[in-house]
Design a protein around this motif. Structure first.
Motif, mmCIF file in Angstrom:
data_model
loop_
_atom_site.group_PDB
_atom_site.id
_atom_site.type_symbol
_atom_site.label_atom_id
_atom_site.label_comp_id
_atom_site.label_asym_id
_atom_site.label_seq_id
_atom_site.Cartn_x
_atom_site.Cartn_y
_atom_site.Cartn_z
ATOM 1 N N VAL A 226 5.565 -2.126 -5.872
ATOM 2 C CA VAL A 226 5.949 -0.855 -5.273
ATOM 3 C C VAL A 226 7.437 -0.615 -5.550
ATOM 4 O O VAL A 226 8.266 -1.479 -5.271
ATOM 5 C CB VAL A 226 5.685 -0.864 -3.745
ATOM 6 C CG1 VAL A 226 6.176 0.420 -3.097
ATOM 7 C CG2 VAL A 226 4.219 -1.089 -3.468
ATOM 8 N N PRO A 227 7.786 0.541 -6.113
ATOM 9 C CA PRO A 227 9.204 0.821 -6.375
ATOM 10 C C PRO A 227 10.027 0.778 -5.087
ATOM 11 O O PRO A 227 9.585 1.249 -4.040
ATOM 12 C CB PRO A 227 9.193 2.231 -6.962
ATOM 13 C CG PRO A 227 7.807 2.434 -7.451
ATOM 14 C CD PRO A 227 6.916 1.615 -6.563
ATOM 15 N N PHE A 228 11.220 0.225 -5.192
ATOM 16 C CA PHE A 228 12.148 0.110 -4.073
ATOM 17 C C PHE A 228 13.436 0.827 -4.482
ATOM 18 O O PHE A 228 14.115 0.413 -5.416
ATOM 19 C CB PHE A 228 12.407 -1.366 -3.777
ATOM 20 C CG PHE A 228 13.204 -1.651 -2.533
ATOM 21 C CD1 PHE A 228 13.394 -0.696 -1.558
ATOM 22 C CD2 PHE A 228 13.761 -2.898 -2.342
ATOM 23 C CE1 PHE A 228 14.117 -0.980 -0.400
ATOM 24 C CE2 PHE A 228 14.499 -3.201 -1.204
ATOM 25 C CZ PHE A 228 14.666 -2.229 -0.231
ATOM 26 N N VAL A 229 13.743 1.927 -3.801
ATOM 27 C CA VAL A 229 14.904 2.751 -4.115
ATOM 28 C C VAL A 229 15.829 2.772 -2.906
ATOM 29 O O VAL A 229 15.375 2.823 -1.765
ATOM 30 C CB VAL A 229 14.469 4.190 -4.492
ATOM 31 C CG1 VAL A 229 15.671 5.095 -4.715
ATOM 32 C CG2 VAL A 229 13.577 4.165 -5.728
ATOM 33 N N VAL A 230 17.131 2.733 -3.170
ATOM 34 C CA VAL A 230 18.131 2.736 -2.108
ATOM 35 C C VAL A 230 19.065 3.926 -2.291
ATOM 36 O O VAL A 230 19.528 4.187 -3.401
ATOM 37 C CB VAL A 230 18.963 1.426 -2.126
ATOM 38 C CG1 VAL A 230 20.059 1.470 -1.071
ATOM 39 C CG2 VAL A 230 18.057 0.218 -1.922
ATOM 40 N N ASP B 32 0.811 -1.217 0.000
ATOM 41 C CA ASP B 32 0.000 0.000 0.000
ATOM 42 C C ASP B 32 0.847 1.270 0.000
ATOM 43 O O ASP B 32 0.304 2.368 -0.163
ATOM 44 C CB ASP B 32 -0.951 0.018 1.195
ATOM 45 C CG ASP B 32 -2.035 -1.031 1.076
ATOM 46 O OD1 ASP B 32 -2.428 -1.353 -0.065
ATOM 47 O OD2 ASP B 32 -2.484 -1.545 2.123
ATOM 48 N N PHE B 33 2.150 1.132 0.202
ATOM 49 C CA PHE B 33 3.035 2.287 0.095
ATOM 50 C C PHE B 33 3.282 2.563 -1.385
ATOM 51 O O PHE B 33 3.273 1.654 -2.209
ATOM 52 C CB PHE B 33 4.364 2.031 0.818
ATOM 53 C CG PHE B 33 4.256 2.070 2.318
ATOM 54 C CD1 PHE B 33 4.211 3.279 2.999
ATOM 55 C CD2 PHE B 33 4.175 0.899 3.045
ATOM 56 C CE1 PHE B 33 4.101 3.324 4.377
ATOM 57 C CE2 PHE B 33 4.063 0.925 4.427
ATOM 58 C CZ PHE B 33 4.031 2.138 5.097
ATOM 59 N N SER B 34 3.517 3.813 -1.721
ATOM 60 C CA SER B 34 3.805 4.143 -3.114
ATOM 61 C C SER B 34 5.293 4.045 -3.418
ATOM 62 O O SER B 34 5.681 3.998 -4.591
ATOM 63 C CB SER B 34 3.289 5.540 -3.455
ATOM 64 O OG SER B 34 3.888 6.499 -2.622
ATOM 65 N N LEU B 35 6.123 3.998 -2.378
ATOM 66 C CA LEU B 35 7.569 3.897 -2.548
ATOM 67 C C LEU B 35 8.180 3.363 -1.264
ATOM 68 O O LEU B 35 7.769 3.744 -0.166
ATOM 69 C CB LEU B 35 8.171 5.283 -2.858
ATOM 70 C CG LEU B 35 9.691 5.410 -2.907
ATOM 71 C CD1 LEU B 35 10.260 4.653 -4.110
ATOM 72 C CD2 LEU B 35 10.102 6.873 -2.964
ATOM 73 N N LEU B 36 9.174 2.478 -1.405
ATOM 74 C CA LEU B 36 10.008 2.050 -0.282
ATOM 75 C C LEU B 36 11.373 2.673 -0.533
ATOM 76 O O LEU B 36 11.974 2.461 -1.585
ATOM 77 C CB LEU B 36 10.131 0.533 -0.225
ATOM 78 C CG LEU B 36 8.837 -0.271 -0.168
ATOM 79 C CD1 LEU B 36 9.145 -1.763 -0.119
ATOM 80 C CD2 LEU B 36 7.992 0.141 1.016
ATOM 81 N N LEU B 37 11.855 3.443 0.430
ATOM 82 C CA LEU B 37 13.129 4.135 0.296
ATOM 83 C C LEU B 37 14.039 3.734 1.445
ATOM 84 O O LEU B 37 13.759 4.030 2.601
ATOM 85 C CB LEU B 37 12.917 5.650 0.291
ATOM 86 C CG LEU B 37 14.141 6.538 0.216
ATOM 87 C CD1 LEU B 37 14.956 6.254 -1.043
ATOM 88 C CD2 LEU B 37 13.743 8.000 0.281
#
Length: 172
Positions: A142-146, A114-119
């Motif tokens: 959900v996009p996962f960015v580091v 349900d999150f729009s992005l995991l950072l």
């Protein structure tokens, strides 16, 4: 809503804030996201509060309304996996001991997807690996960015190349 994972040590605050602040500042200016902070580092909750009131202080985000600090997530790999499967059960309260999931910041969030992005903000390749391997299959599309320190980036790059991470901001 955006999940921001603070997994870096106080010793790398200078580098990590310099890398992450422009990204989050840009995100806030363009999208005005509701933010949820969590960390597998005992100092992560304090670093998140420092970050939102320091480098991002100009946005005047208010706790419980535009952001929620879920605090420390214990248990290492098992803690990450449990949070990825049932975030409402594993992290029910904020660091102020208020019910986290009833706040405006986490409105309509039931699961990781349900999150729009995991950072993920990390100075450790191991932390990156842990989040990718334990939460990767549970965040759907959900996009996962580091954002990582210069030393951790080369070890995280294969996850980008394999498509398990959607983006990597590495070092200064």
């Amino acid at each position: 809503p955006v999940l921001v994972i603070f997994d870096y040590d106080p010793s790398t605050v200078g580098e990590m804030e310099a890398i992450s602040a422009p990204l989050l500042d840009h995100l806030i200016l363009l999208r005005h996201p509701r933010l949820a902070f969590i960390s597998t580092s005992p100092t992560g909750a304090a670093l998140a509060e420092r970050f939102i009131s320091g480098p991002l202080g100009g946005h005047a985000y208010q706790s419980g309304i535009q952001y929620v600090n879920l605090g420390f997530l214990p248990g290492g790999l098992a803690g990450i996996r449990a949070f990825a499967q049932a975030p409402r059960i594993i992290a029910p309260d904020t660091i102020d001991l208020n019910p986290a999931w009833q706040s405006a910041a986490l409105q309509d969030v039931q699961s990781l997807s349900d999150f729009s992005l995991l950072l993920l903000l990390t100075d450790s390749a191991e932390s990156g690996r842990n989040w990718v391997e334990q939460a990767g299959a549970l965040h759907d599309d959900v996009p996962f960015v580091v954002t990582s320190s210069a030393q951790a980036g080369p070890m995280i790059l294969p996850y980008v190349q394999s498509g398990q991470i959607n983006g990597l901001v590495n070092g200064l």
